[in-house]
Design an enzyme around this catalytic site. Structure first.
Site, PDB file in Angstrom:
ATOM      1  CG  LEU A   1      54.141  17.374  27.745  1.00  0.00           C
ATOM      2  CD1 LEU A   1      53.356  18.569  26.825  1.00  0.00           C
ATOM      3  CD2 LEU A   1      53.093  17.044  29.067  1.00  0.00           C
ATOM      4  CE  LYS A   2      58.312   9.665  29.456  1.00  0.00           C
ATOM      5  NZ  LYS A   2      57.594  10.286  30.347  1.00  0.00           N
ATOM      6  CG  LEU A   3      55.479  16.556  22.312  1.00  0.00           C
ATOM      7  CD1 LEU A   3      55.357  17.722  21.818  1.00  0.00           C
ATOM      8  CD2 LEU A   3      54.053  16.192  22.800  1.00  0.00           C
TER       9      LEU A   3
ATOM     10  CG  ASN B   1      52.772  20.236  10.093  1.00  0.00           C
ATOM     11  OD1 ASN B   1      53.501  20.943   9.910  1.00  0.00           O
ATOM     12  ND2 ASN B   1      51.535  20.083   9.992  1.00  0.00           N
ATOM     13  CB  THR B   2      51.241  16.692  14.685  1.00  0.00           C
ATOM     14  OG1 THR B   2      50.406  16.523  13.577  1.00  0.00           O
ATOM     15  CG2 THR B   2      50.804  16.709  15.693  1.00  0.00           C
TER      16      THR B   2
ATOM     17  CB  ILE C   1      53.339  12.970  11.500  1.00  0.00           C
ATOM     18  CG1 ILE C   1      52.380  14.190  11.797  1.00  0.00           C
ATOM     19  CG2 ILE C   1      52.606  11.853  11.108  1.00  0.00           C
ATOM     20  CD1 ILE C   1      51.127  14.563  10.518  1.00  0.00           C
TER      21      ILE C   1
ATOM     22  NE  ARG D   1      62.514   4.335  43.137  1.00  0.00           N
ATOM     23  CZ  ARG D   1      61.847   5.074  42.174  1.00  0.00           C
ATOM     24  NH1 ARG D   1      62.611   6.223  41.938  1.00  0.00           N
ATOM     25  NH2 ARG D   1      60.650   4.989  41.465  1.00  0.00           N
TER      26      ARG D   1
END
Length: 230
Positions: free
Chosen positions: A59-61, A66-67, A64, A179
């Site tokens: 998901l590559k968060l 805290n979020t 900030i 590849r």
């Protein structure tokens, strides 16, 4: 996470995923990205885990601290094996991501994306305004990731060797941009074969379209698996 090629499940629905997985009679390592997770949610993860597969939730968060920490608390409740953030979020964000994850799960590995394998040096300079080589930019993010206490990085196989040299062979190098010889490059820029990735120090490889869009996905997977593990 088992040391098998990680198959990127770049499908749009759970039905497509299960149709694909039904072809295999063996444990796999799979990657669920944003497109699929946002379409299907946690239910798909549960059904894939019931099949005995390892899951990399990609998901590559990047937000900030805290979020990201709170988001990781939620992801920690899912039965996944590997998850990631963007190293560009900084040390504090990565530290908080790990703290959030560890509140509910001590086993999930967490890694950080350095530079996407679709990024060119021109984009690095002109769009990101980073005036170094891609290699140095990747190594800098890898250093920050290590300092934050994460388990490793996502990088191109072309950068794995220098990361191993400075940060150790146990530091995970999960490498997309794989590849087989003769396969289409697609939107990947910094690519290698599975054999080259192993030689360069990748600890895990991620392969999508050469398997999922193959006319013979089982054969394609086994050829890649054999070249990776040999």
């Amino acid at each position: 996470m088992r040391n098998l090629p990680i198959i990127a499940l770049d499908f749009k629905s759970a039905d497509e995923v299960h149709t694909f997985l039904n072809k295999f009679n063996e444990p796999l390592c799979v990657k669920i990205g944003m497109e699929l997770f946002y379409q299907t949610g946690p239910a798909l993860i549960k059904s894939i885990k019931k099949r005995g597969h390892d899951i990399f939730l990609d998901l590559k968060l990047h937000d900030i601290p805290n979020t990201v920490s709170k988001a990781m608390e939620g992801l920690a409740r899912l039965d996944i094996d590997l998850v990631n953030v963007h190293a560009a979020g900084g040390i504090k964000m990565m530290e908080e991501a790990k703290k959030g994850l560890r509140k509910h799960n001590a086993d999930i590995k967490i890694i950080a994306v350095t530079q996407l394998t679709s990024t060119t040096e021109r984009q690095l300079h002109e769009e990101q305004n980073i005036q170094t080589s891609i290699e140095e930019a990747v190594l800098n993010y890898a250093r920050l990731t290590k300092k934050a206490g994460l388990d490793g990085v996502v990088c191109s196989p072309l950068e794995a060797k220098m990361i191993s040299k400075e940060l150790g062979s146990d530091f995970l190098k999960v490498t997309p941009g794989i590849r087989p010889k003769g396969a289409a490059r697609n939107d990947q820029q910094r690519i290698t074969t599975p054999e080259e990735a192993k030689t360069l120090g990748s600890t895990h490889i991620v392969v999508g379209r050469p398997i999922t869009q193959s006319e013979h996905p089982i054969d394609s997977y086994h050829k890649i698996k054999e070249s990776w593990l040999s």
